[in-house]
Design a protein around this motif. Structure first.
Motif, mmCIF file in Angstrom:
data_model
loop_
_atom_site.group_PDB
_atom_site.id
_atom_site.type_symbol
_atom_site.label_atom_id
_atom_site.label_comp_id
_atom_site.label_asym_id
_atom_site.label_seq_id
_atom_site.Cartn_x
_atom_site.Cartn_y
_atom_site.Cartn_z
ATOM 1 N N ARG A 106 -9.019 18.917 -4.836
ATOM 2 C CA ARG A 106 -9.759 19.739 -3.878
ATOM 3 C C ARG A 106 -10.134 18.880 -2.673
ATOM 4 N N MET A 107 -10.082 19.474 -1.491
ATOM 5 C CA MET A 107 -10.468 18.744 -0.297
ATOM 6 C C MET A 107 -11.082 19.694 0.718
ATOM 7 N N ASN A 108 -11.964 19.157 1.565
ATOM 8 C CA ASN A 108 -12.438 19.842 2.749
ATOM 9 C C ASN A 108 -12.716 18.793 3.812
ATOM 10 N N GLU A 109 -13.422 19.164 4.865
ATOM 11 C CA GLU A 109 -13.612 18.226 5.970
ATOM 12 C C GLU A 109 -14.545 17.078 5.627
ATOM 13 N N ASP A 110 -15.289 17.181 4.515
ATOM 14 C CA ASP A 110 -16.255 16.145 4.155
ATOM 15 C C ASP A 110 -15.800 15.240 3.019
ATOM 16 N N TYR A 111 -14.973 15.724 2.091
ATOM 17 C CA TYR A 111 -14.623 14.943 0.920
ATOM 18 C C TYR A 111 -13.323 15.471 0.309
ATOM 19 N N SER A 112 -12.791 14.709 -0.629
ATOM 20 C CA SER A 112 -11.654 15.153 -1.447
ATOM 21 C C SER A 112 -11.778 14.490 -2.806
ATOM 22 N N TYR A 113 -11.276 15.164 -3.857
ATOM 23 C CA TYR A 113 -11.352 14.575 -5.185
ATOM 24 C C TYR A 113 -10.297 15.173 -6.107
ATOM 25 N N PHE A 114 -9.924 14.388 -7.131
ATOM 26 C CA PHE A 114 -9.046 14.832 -8.204
ATOM 27 C C PHE A 114 -9.907 15.166 -9.416
ATOM 28 N N SER A 115 -9.453 16.097 -10.252
ATOM 29 C CA SER A 115 -10.185 16.439 -11.464
ATOM 30 C C SER A 115 -9.202 16.846 -12.558
ATOM 31 N N ASN A 116 -9.602 16.583 -13.804
ATOM 32 C CA ASN A 116 -8.823 17.002 -14.979
ATOM 33 C C ASN A 116 -7.413 16.437 -14.987
ATOM 34 N N CYS A 117 -7.253 15.213 -14.464
ATOM 35 C CA CYS A 117 -5.917 14.621 -14.457
ATOM 36 C C CYS A 117 -6.024 13.127 -14.215
ATOM 37 N N ASP A 118 -4.982 12.389 -14.578
ATOM 38 C CA ASP A 118 -4.857 10.975 -14.227
ATOM 39 C C ASP A 118 -4.098 10.868 -12.915
ATOM 40 N N VAL A 119 -4.444 9.863 -12.109
ATOM 41 C CA VAL A 119 -3.825 9.670 -10.806
ATOM 42 C C VAL A 119 -3.011 8.381 -10.826
ATOM 43 N N GLY A 120 -1.757 8.476 -10.448
ATOM 44 C CA GLY A 120 -0.887 7.304 -10.408
ATOM 45 C C GLY A 120 -0.457 6.989 -8.987
ATOM 46 N N ILE A 121 -0.611 5.747 -8.579
ATOM 47 C CA ILE A 121 -0.089 5.251 -7.305
ATOM 48 C C ILE A 121 1.010 4.257 -7.637
ATOM 49 N N GLY A 122 2.226 4.605 -7.323
ATOM 50 C CA GLY A 122 3.366 3.765 -7.657
ATOM 51 C C GLY A 122 3.888 3.999 -9.060
ATOM 52 N N THR A 123 3.353 5.005 -9.776
ATOM 53 C CA THR A 123 3.832 5.340 -11.110
ATOM 54 C C THR A 123 3.743 6.850 -11.307
ATOM 55 N N VAL A 124 4.706 7.414 -12.037
ATOM 56 C CA VAL A 124 4.700 8.852 -12.316
ATOM 57 C C VAL A 124 4.068 9.155 -13.665
ATOM 58 N N SER A 125 3.662 8.118 -14.397
ATOM 59 C CA SER A 125 3.053 8.330 -15.712
ATOM 60 C C SER A 125 1.814 7.456 -15.868
ATOM 61 N N PRO A 126 0.744 7.721 -15.102
ATOM 62 C CA PRO A 126 -0.477 6.912 -15.205
ATOM 63 C C PRO A 126 -1.104 7.036 -16.581
ATOM 64 N N SER A 127 -1.640 5.931 -17.084
ATOM 65 C CA SER A 127 -2.247 5.904 -18.420
ATOM 66 C C SER A 127 -3.760 5.775 -18.348
ATOM 67 N N ALA A 128 -4.339 5.944 -17.152
ATOM 68 C CA ALA A 128 -5.785 5.876 -16.961
ATOM 69 C C ALA A 128 -6.156 6.830 -15.842
ATOM 70 N N ALA A 129 -7.460 7.016 -15.629
ATOM 71 C CA ALA A 129 -7.908 7.918 -14.571
ATOM 72 C C ALA A 129 -7.290 7.536 -13.226
ATOM 73 N N LEU A 130 -7.158 6.231 -12.969
ATOM 74 C CA LEU A 130 -6.465 5.737 -11.781
ATOM 75 C C LEU A 130 -5.651 4.517 -12.166
ATOM 76 N N GLU A 131 -4.361 4.578 -11.919
ATOM 77 C CA GLU A 131 -3.489 3.424 -12.194
ATOM 78 C C GLU A 131 -2.681 3.109 -10.946
ATOM 79 N N VAL A 132 -2.739 1.833 -10.527
ATOM 80 C CA VAL A 132 -1.956 1.348 -9.394
ATOM 81 C C VAL A 132 -0.866 0.444 -9.944
ATOM 82 N N SER A 133 0.373 0.780 -9.663
ATOM 83 C CA SER A 133 1.496 0.023 -10.206
ATOM 84 C C SER A 133 2.432 -0.398 -9.078
ATOM 85 N N THR A 134 2.514 -1.715 -8.876
ATOM 86 C CA THR A 134 3.405 -2.269 -7.862
ATOM 87 C C THR A 134 3.655 -3.727 -8.203
#
Length: 205
Positions: free
Chosen positions: A89-117
C-alpha cells in the motif's frame, strides 16, 4: 458475438468481435481490441478506469487467480492485492508491505526482508549530516540500537561522544557478544563486564 457491426464504432457500445477500434467524444478510450490484447493509439497512452464511488477498484485476473489494485479516493491510497490479501500500500505520505516477505535481488526471500547480492550492504544516511543515524530493533524486551551518534556528545544516549559508533540497548538489558553461536562476553545492565560468564559480579569478571 456481442458486436457484429463495423470494426470502428463511436461512443459507448457493447463490443465483442475483435479487432474493434473505439473512439468518440463520450469515451476516454481510443484504441484496438485484438485477440485479447488492448492497443491504445495515443501520443501519450493512458488507460483510465473511473468509479462514482469514493473507493474505485479494478481487477486483473491472471490464470484464474485474482490480482487486485484498489484506489481510495478519500486519502489517495493505492493498494495491491493477491488472491490471499493485501501485499503493498502507498500514498503521498508513506508506503508499506504486509503479509509477505520482501526480496531485493532474490525471488525467494526467507525473511521479512532479504537483500541478496554479491556485495550486500544496507545504508542508513542522515539527510542532515550532523544528526544521529541508527537502526532501531524492537520487541517486548525493549529497543536495541546500532548506529552513529550526532555531532553533539550525548544527544541520543547518556555518555556518548560526538560521532561515536554506538551499539547497545536503551533499556535495563544485557548486551552480549557471540562467536560460534556461543556467548563470549556479557555487559550487564549495571555496566559490569563478564568474559566467559553471563553474570559478572564486578566491573570486569
Amino acid at each position: 458475438a456481442l458486436w457484429e457491426g463495423p470494426s470502428s464504432v463511436t461512443d459507448s457500445e457493447t463490443l465483442g468481435n475483435a479487432p474493434i477500434t473505439v473512439s468518440g467524444s463520450n469515451t476516454t478510450f481510443a484504441g484496438t481490441i485484438d485477440s485479447g490484447n488492448i492497443y491504445i493509439s495515443e501520443s501519450v497512452p493512458e488507460l483510465k478506469l473511473t468509479d462514482t464511488d469514493t473507493s474505485a477498484t479494478f481487477k486483473i485476473v491472471l490464470d484464474g487467480v485474482d490480482t487486485n489494485i484498489t484506489n481510495s479516493g478519500t486519502n489517495g491510497d493505492v493498494a495491491f492485492h493477491t488472491h490471499n490479501g493485501e501485499k503493498f500500500r502507498m500514498n503521498e505520505d508513506y508506503s508499506y508491505f504486509s503479509n509477505c516477505d520482501v526480496g531485493i535481488g532474490t525471488v525467494s526471500p526467507s525473511a521479512a526482508l532479504e537483500v541478496s547480492t554479491a556485495n550486500p550492504r544496507v545504508k542508513v544516511t542522515a539527510t542532515t549530516g550532523t544528526n544521529p543515524s541508527y537502526l532501531n530493533i524492537n520487541n517486548t524486551g525493549g529497543s536495541a540500537y546500532v548506529g552513529q551518534e550526532s555531532s553533539v556528545a550525548g544527544s541520543e544516549f547518556t555518555g556518548t561522544t560526538a560521532y561515536a559508533s554506538v551499539f547497545g540497548s536503551s533499556g535495563a538489558k544485557d548486551t552480549q557478544f557471540l562467536t560460534s553461536s556461543t556467548v563470549r562476553m556479557t555487559i550487564d545492565s549495571s555496566g559490569n563486564v563478564g568474559i566467559g560468564t553471563t553474570s559478572p559480579q564486578s566491573t570486569l569478571h
